[in-house]
Scaffold this motif. Structure first.
Motif, mmCIF file in Angstrom:
data_model
loop_
_atom_site.group_PDB
_atom_site.id
_atom_site.type_symbol
_atom_site.label_atom_id
_atom_site.label_comp_id
_atom_site.label_asym_id
_atom_site.label_seq_id
_atom_site.Cartn_x
_atom_site.Cartn_y
_atom_site.Cartn_z
ATOM 1 N N ALA A 120 4.919 6.509 -0.368
ATOM 2 C CA ALA A 120 6.274 7.006 -0.151
ATOM 3 C C ALA A 120 6.692 7.949 -1.277
ATOM 4 O O ALA A 120 7.365 8.962 -1.045
ATOM 5 N N GLU A 158 7.933 0.226 -4.244
ATOM 6 C CA GLU A 158 6.990 -0.627 -3.534
ATOM 7 C C GLU A 158 5.769 0.130 -3.063
ATOM 8 O O GLU A 158 4.644 -0.385 -3.109
ATOM 9 N N CYS A 159 5.957 1.374 -2.593
ATOM 10 C CA CYS A 159 4.857 2.132 -1.955
ATOM 11 C C CYS A 159 4.588 3.411 -2.739
ATOM 12 O O CYS A 159 5.504 4.244 -2.922
ATOM 13 N N HIS A 192 4.240 -0.377 6.754
ATOM 14 C CA HIS A 192 4.579 -1.373 5.736
ATOM 15 C C HIS A 192 5.354 -2.550 6.305
ATOM 16 O O HIS A 192 5.547 -3.565 5.615
ATOM 17 N N CYS A 217 9.573 0.059 1.618
ATOM 18 C CA CYS A 217 9.247 1.345 0.971
ATOM 19 C C CYS A 217 10.491 2.221 0.878
ATOM 20 O O CYS A 217 10.737 2.871 -0.138
#
Length: 367
Positions: free
Chosen positions: A145, A141-142, A97, A110
């Motif tokens: 994750a 964000e991820c 990322h 992340c």
């Protein structure tokens, strides 16, 4: 050992030090291998096991049966390897990322505050052991994750359940309770209730009882079938004299377990002289449920022919003092000589039973 501290007399220790310090000058007679040792260990070596994979099908039992040093190594390595594995996964997520590169204030990583593999490894430990220091956390964000976070928590719970359960089972193993279940060092054969009997004494050193305690006996000897087949370890059950009709006992004070040598007994044709040359082994098994833990425990011992005393009986150990029954464990293994026919029980039956026994003529002759 307990005997070195003066807690238990040596007369009835399951494992005992050698009595003679000086070695004899002559060569001792080779002793026959025991099937069950005095401390209850089975003297059987399993060799040439080709299907080793069967042990891995029951991983939990295999871990419990391992030695403590091996269990602790596996315990440590299981957690360490999982932390390293997921630390590498978190580092790869951050690397993919671009979290490892310095970005502006608008960049959302992340996982916050991951700058190297060391920080990813620390975050892996925080996730799996649920220690949050507040510096590193997963953001929205991820999606990957979030999925990895869930997977690592599940894996960590599985490892905790297996390893902590293994440690608990090894700590609470039933054979620890069996250390305070004791047997007399020798067995005796003498007359009891006008019958020739084989007797051993058992006891429990703890106040907590063994619930549903039962005792079983077996004679292990080499036999041969009418077809010529040799059975090196023929296990023959022998019955005990119990008024209840079962093998159950109430083990509050030391008890003398009695086996009447009758026609159904494998010792029926055994005389005092035959005992000196006979290669037999009597196994005594005491098992029951531990009152405090509810775990089934088992204590074992065995008596070879050299450890069976003919013409002796156990001395009393229980006396009444100030309204209480006191047990003197210093007399637990003590025996005294009593008049006993040296012939076999079969020969006694042929002459009419123990009533024909004469103290002047120890072995009555058959008519």
């Amino acid at each position: 050992m307990l005997s070195r501290k003066g807690i238990i007399p040596e007369d009835y220790l399951l494992t005992r030090l050698a009595e003679d310090v000086l070695q004899p000058k002559f060569r001792a007679k080779a002793r026959k291998a025991r099937f069950v040792a005095k401390n209850g260990a089975c003297n059987v070596a399993h060799t040439n096991i080709r299907e080793q994979g069967r042990f891995l099908q029951d991983v939990f039992t295999t871990l419990v049966d391992l030695k403590w040093i091996h269990t602790l190594i596996i315990f440590t390595m299981s957690f360490l390897c999982s932390w390293l594995l997921f630390g590498m996964v978190w580092w790869l997520v951050a690397f993919a990322h671009g979290d490892l590169d310095k970005k502006g204030d608008d960049f959302v990583p992340c996982v916050t505050d991951i700058h190297s593999f060391s920080s990813a490894f620390l975050f892996s430990i925080e996730v799996q052991v649920t220690i949050g220091f507040g510096g590193r956390m997963v953001t929205e964000e991820c999606l990957s994750a979030i999925i990895i976070l869930i997977v690592q928590n599940i894996v960590g719970l599985v490892i905790n359940a297996i390893m902590l359960g293994c440690i608990f089972m090894k700590t609470a193993q039933a054979n620890r309770r069996a250390e305070t279940l004791i047997f007399s060092k020798h067995a005796v054969i003498s007359v009891r209730n006008n019958k020739l009997c084989f007797m051993v004494r058992i006891g429990d050193l703890r106040k907590s009882m063994i619930i549903s305690a039962t005792v079983r006996m077996q004679v292990v000897r080499r036999t041969s079938t009418p077809e010529g087949e040799q059975v090196p370890l023929d296990q023959i059950d022998i019955h005990m004299d119990n008024p209840v009709g079962t093998n159950g006992i109430f083990l509050v004070s030391p008890l003398i377990i009695c086996h009447i040598i009758d026609k159904s007994s494998p010792l029926y044709e055994l005389s005092a002289s035959d005992l000196l040359h006979e290669e037999l082994e009597v196994i005594v098994v005491l098992e029951g449920v531990v009152e405090t833990t509810g775990i089934t425990t088992q204590a074992r011992t065995s008596y070879v022919s050299e450890e069976i005393l003919w013409g002796q009986r156990f001395v009393p150990t229980v006396s009444e003092e100030d309204g209480l029954y006191a047990v003197d464990y210093s007399k637990f293994g003590n025996t005294i000589k009593v008049p006993t026919p040296c012939c076999s029980a079969r020969k006694l039956d042929e002459v009419g039973g123990i009533g024909q026994f004469n103290s002047r003529r120890v072995c009555p002759k058959a008519p």
